[in-house]
Write an enzyme that holds these catalytic residues in place. Structure first.
Site, PDB file in Angstrom:
ATOM      1  N   ASP A  94      46.261  39.013  50.588  1.00 54.81           N
ATOM      2  CA  ASP A  94      44.946  38.928  49.845  1.00 54.81           C
ATOM      3  C   ASP A  94      43.689  38.718  50.902  1.00 54.81           C
ATOM      4  OD1 ASP A  94      42.549  39.022  47.656  1.00 54.81           O
ATOM      5  OD2 ASP A  94      43.944  37.624  46.485  1.00 54.81           O
TER       6      ASP A  94
ATOM      7  N   ASP B 214      40.366  42.017  40.024  1.00 58.80           N
ATOM      8  CA  ASP B 214      40.730  41.210  39.351  1.00 58.80           C
ATOM      9  C   ASP B 214      39.658  40.523  37.953  1.00 58.80           C
ATOM     10  OD1 ASP B 214      41.284  39.434  41.239  1.00 58.80           O
ATOM     11  OD2 ASP B 214      39.410  38.259  41.958  1.00 58.80           O
TER      12      ASP B 214
HETATM   13  C1  GLA Z   1      41.741  36.329  44.711  1.00 62.61           C
HETATM   14  C2  GLA Z   1      42.591  37.225  43.789  1.00 62.61           C
HETATM   15  C3  GLA Z   1      43.704  36.994  42.814  1.00 62.61           C
HETATM   16  C4  GLA Z   1      43.927  35.649  42.992  1.00 62.61           C
HETATM   17  C5  GLA Z   1      42.795  35.070  43.483  1.00 62.61           C
HETATM   18  C6  GLA Z   1      43.790  33.194  44.106  1.00 62.61           C
HETATM   19  O1  GLA Z   1      40.554  36.595  43.612  1.00 62.61           O
HETATM   20  O2  GLA Z   1      42.244  38.564  43.967  1.00 62.61           O
HETATM   21  O3  GLA Z   1      44.155  37.865  41.726  1.00 62.61           O
HETATM   22  O4  GLA Z   1      45.335  36.082  43.589  1.00 62.61           O
HETATM   23  O5  GLA Z   1      42.324  35.115  44.566  1.00 62.61           O
HETATM   24  O6  GLA Z   1      42.562  32.691  44.416  1.00 62.61           O
END
Ligand code: GLA
Length: 817
Positions: free
Chosen positions: A566, A636
């Site tokens: 990420d 997300d």
């Molecule tokens: C980001 C990612 C999510 C999740 C969060 C965790 O927002 O896109 O899918 O993994 O971080 O903190």
């Protein structure tokens, strides 16, 4: 008129409807059918003799698709091939010295270049194959006032330099040691070589194992005599595809440094025409929204100055000729193989001469090139299709899969995973993860991913304010560490994976305490935090090495088969403590070179770990990441209705199996919308299906329904992920979006159709399918009798939906004659 239901209501579905009366009714109706004598004009040759029988959840019993391959197994035969157009012979590049014309031929495309008498490199033709092009016939009619519009301004140039009469966007800007800003790059020679160019530090295309050295590359050398800087323009062609890979390199052969202010990867001029431009724009939780605008005199730029390719604009653009539709007409797409700040400029002058330029964003970049040094730009892939947007997408998918996606991974079957994020957020721990894993296993899930929250000792990661950078398990949450959890999850018959965000650091971390200078920053300026975090300076070798070591420690402990990598903020105050003042504008690009090195080392060191990219959803969903991340989390936003546009947006360029799509709980955590479980599944099943919810909270009906859908998905997965993808009705402009996936030979297909809003008083338009064999008969799930390909493609089906956010999944199979 009789209406025939294609999807009889299933038991689980009815239960769900009882539980939630808002659940839309299932169904897809075929119209028009004569009441007594259906399809009289149809060439119905045979009937199946009996009703098709259905499992309670719509799983077709005659389903003969091969069972899903094992996890990580390489598919025996990939369904994927070129766009279905005639496959051309091996690519060729020839040079006609008498006319000084280069001809690049591949797939069903020609690309002609010409060295004109002034030594400029002109683009003569990019499009359908032709034998020859005569440069003199293409000359623009001189304008009336030549003093304000020099001939150069009307010349179709492939490497437009600065300051000598071409007033459109330059591809190169260099400043000489004495301060001159104009340059005059003239042809000095060329080479035609087998294979693809090898870049030193940037992602590159690879030759497909089966085609050996069939790729060909033209290198055209241009020289600026004053600075003694050489430019090498590379053009590579690949077997089968209407594609050209381009890149630019500058070599300083002089005795003084020059400053590179701009160096595009791709620049070409199109002949006058009424073009439209399609881009993918958005923001967090609203990625990849298709925008189509007509070009007018002036310049249209989409760009990122955020340090990463970002949610705002994807480094992929498409130019459409006036006749281009989903399936017909000329479309040109360019994708930059880069994950940092970029710019794509499309400029049209009043005579409609149209220039497309793509590369590093000059606002965020400058590079000091010392004598003897070479600078290479990222590569860019240009694709031409005479089969509209769908033909273009299929070419992009195929080229990416065959030549760019992490070697060996394009044909693997990605597992159905369950991610813990929306299930428990930061509250992940060993016993609960095991409970979730058991329930997930019962649903048919193949991999459990422990998302954020599992790490941090001195600064436990219990929220987003601490812990990033400290990649050590939190002993309170995982007493036995990742190893014990991974082992236990594997013991349940599931693969195991983790979330990491290695490029970032919370100031509340041991790493930041030890190395406050390891972050991007500028002396004297506040360090802007986002999500309470700062960006590590990946341009520094010691930071790269630290990342490789800390990740290797985790991966070496074993039981990790998947990593979600990420990245959750943009860059600000970009500067590096490791660079001298005059090289500070190199920091961003050096970061990219650094992250590519880290990812290359780790993906090669751990060839069996599946890496999925993520950047707060789709903030780094670009071609530059494909050699490392074979899939990416698209957004997300897990709301199925929002996802229709997001997923189909990304699918314009990127392979379907690389688009991560999860079924989540309702009301949706991002937008608060409630949609049926069926709609959520169908949306996610039309990409790379996963789950992101707490299976412990599902009712027995939901569990049964989910289990059946996952089982169904596994049977259609090879067609969805490896077949030919076609948008039947785009989500951006249609209330009833639909897309289909078919085997390249038209023998089997899967159609997904959706209704966003129930529209009283409107007729749902007929849905015409594509890519089938006209004369063949197809069994269609939900229909008693077979239907011809011609009927399905030219008359079509009329889906019957009820209520907002309804959907249907249709399976087709060609019958033997
Ligand atoms: C980001 C990612 C999510 C999740 C969060 C965790 O927002 O896109 O899918 O993994 O971080 O903190």
């Amino acid at each position: 008129m009789r209406t025939q239901r294609l999807f009889p209501a299933s038991g689980a579905f009815l239960n769900e409807r009882k539980r939630n009366p808002m659940t839309p009714r299932q169904g897809l109706h075929l119209l028009p059918f004569g009441a007594t004598q259906p399809r009289q004009s149809e060439p119905v040759k045979t009937s199946l003799g009996a009703f098709q029988r259905w499992s309670p959840f719509g799983v077709n019993l005659w389903q003969t698709l091969k069972n899903p391959t094992k996890l990580w197994a390489t598919g025996a035969a990939s369904l994927h091939s070129a766009q279905g157009a005639a496959v051309g012979p091996a690519p060729t590049i020839t040079f006609d010295p008498a006319n000084q014309v280069f001809k690049l031929q591949s797939g069903t495309m020609s690309y002609f270049l010409h060295v004109n008498p002034e030594g400029d490199l002109e683009g003569l033709h990019w499009g359908k194959p032709v034998d020859t092009v005569h440069p003199e016939l293409l000359k623009s009619t001189p304008g009336l006032d030549r003093s304000w519009q020099p001939a150069l301004d009307l010349t179709a140039r492939e490497f437009p330099d600065m300051g000598r009469g071409d007033t459109k966007t330059p591809a190169v800007k260099i400043t000489a040691a004495q301060g001159q800003s104009s340059s005059q790059f003239k042809y000095v020679g060329h080479e035609i070589r087998p294979g693809l160019p090898a870049l030193k530090n940037l992602p590159q295309f690879h030759e497909a194992e089966t085609v050996g050295n069939a790729c060909k590359t033209l290198i055209v050398r241009m020289r600026d005599d004053v600075t003694k800087v050489d430019a090498e323009l590379t053009y590579s062609v690949l077997p089968e595809f209407n594609a050209v890979i381009r890149g630019t390199q500058l070599i300083n052969r002089g005795s003084e440094p020059v400053q590179i202010e701009k160096l595009a990867s791709f620049s070409t001029d199109f002949p006058p025409e009424d073009y439209r431009l399609l881009t993918l724009s958005g923001t967090w939780i609203r990625e990849a929204q298709e925008e189509t605008v007509p070009l007018k005199p002036g310049k249209l730029t989409i760009a990122s100055n955020r340090g990463f390719s970002s949610h705002a604009h994807n480094p992929f653009i498409t130019l459409l000729r006036p006749d281009a539709t989903e399936d017909h007409g000329d479309a040109y797409g360019v994708a930059l193989v880069y994950s940092g700040s970029f710019s794509a400029e499309v400029e049209q002058n009043v005579q409609q001469h149209t220039r497309l330029t793509m590369g590093l964003n000059p606002d965020c970049f400058s590079w000091r090139l010392q004598p003897g040094e070479r600078f290479e730009t990222p590569l860019a892939l240009g694709v031409y299709s005479d089969q509209g947007l769908n033909g273009l997408s299929r070419q992009f998918h195929s080229v990416f899969r065959k030549h760019l996606v992490r070697k060996g991974w394009a044909d693997k079957t990605p597992p159905v995973l369950l991610n813990t994020w929306e299930a428990v957020y930061f509250n992940v721990n060993h016993p609960e993860a095991i409970e979730i894993a058991k329930k997930a296993k019962a649903l048919g899930v193949e991999l459990l991913v422990v998302d954020d929250g599992w790490f941090g000792v001195k600064y436990p990661r219990n929220n987003d304010q601490a812990g990033l950078g400290d990649w050590v398990e939190n002993p309170d949450k995982l007493p036995g560490g990742l190893q014990a959890l991974g082992k236990a999850v594997n013991g349940l018959g599931l693969k195991f994976g983790i979330w990491v965000e290695p490029e970032m650091v919370n100031p509340n971390s041991e790493l930041y305490e030890q190395h406050p200078d390891w972050v991007l920053h500028q002396p004297g300026r506040a360090r802007t935090q986002q999500r309470n975090q700062l960006v590590l300076d990946l341009g520094r070798t010691e930071v790269q090495d630290h990342l490789i070591q800390s990740m290797s420690r985790l991966f070496d402990a074993g039981h990790i088969q998947y990593v979600k990598w990420d990245l959750n903020r943009l860059m600000t105050e970009v500067g590096s403590a490791a660079l001298p003042p005059r090289q500070q504008k190199e920091a961003e690009h050096r970061y990219m070179l650094g992250i590519y090195r880290v990812l290359k080392v780790l993906t090669e060191k751990y060839p069996d770990i599946l890496f999925e990219g993520c950047a707060s959803g789709g903030g780094r969903f670009d071609a530059g990441m494909l050699p490392y991340f074979s899939q990416s989390w698209a957004s997300d936003n897990t709301d199925a209705a929002s996802r229709l546009a997001i997923q189909s947006g990304f699918a314009r360029a990127y392979p379907i199996k690389g688009i991560g799509a999860h079924v989540s709980d309702v009301p949706n955590h991002q937008v608060g919308r409630t949609t049926s479980l069926k709609f959520r599944f169908h949306t996610a099943m039309s990409a790379n299906l996963g789950l992101e919810l707490d299976p412990r909270k599902m009712t027995p009906d939901e569990t049964a329904f989910a289990k059946a859908q996952i089982a169904l998905y596994k049977t259609i997965r090879p067609i969805v992920q490896d077949g030919h993808y076609r948008v039947l009705r785009p989500s951006k402009t249609n209330n009833w979006p639909a897309w289909m996936f078919s085997r390249p030979d038209g023998s089997e297909a899967v159609v997904f159709a959706f209704q966003k809003q129930a529209e009283p008083g409107l007729q749902i338009p007929m849905l015409k399918l594509a890519g089938l064999e006209e004369g063949a008969l197809y069994s269609v799930s939900g229909l008693e009798k077979p239907v011809s390909g011609a009927y399905l493609m030219h008359v079509g089906l009329r889906p019957a939906f009820e209520g907002d956010y309804d959907s249907a999944l249709l399976q087709l199979k060609r019958l033997k004659n």
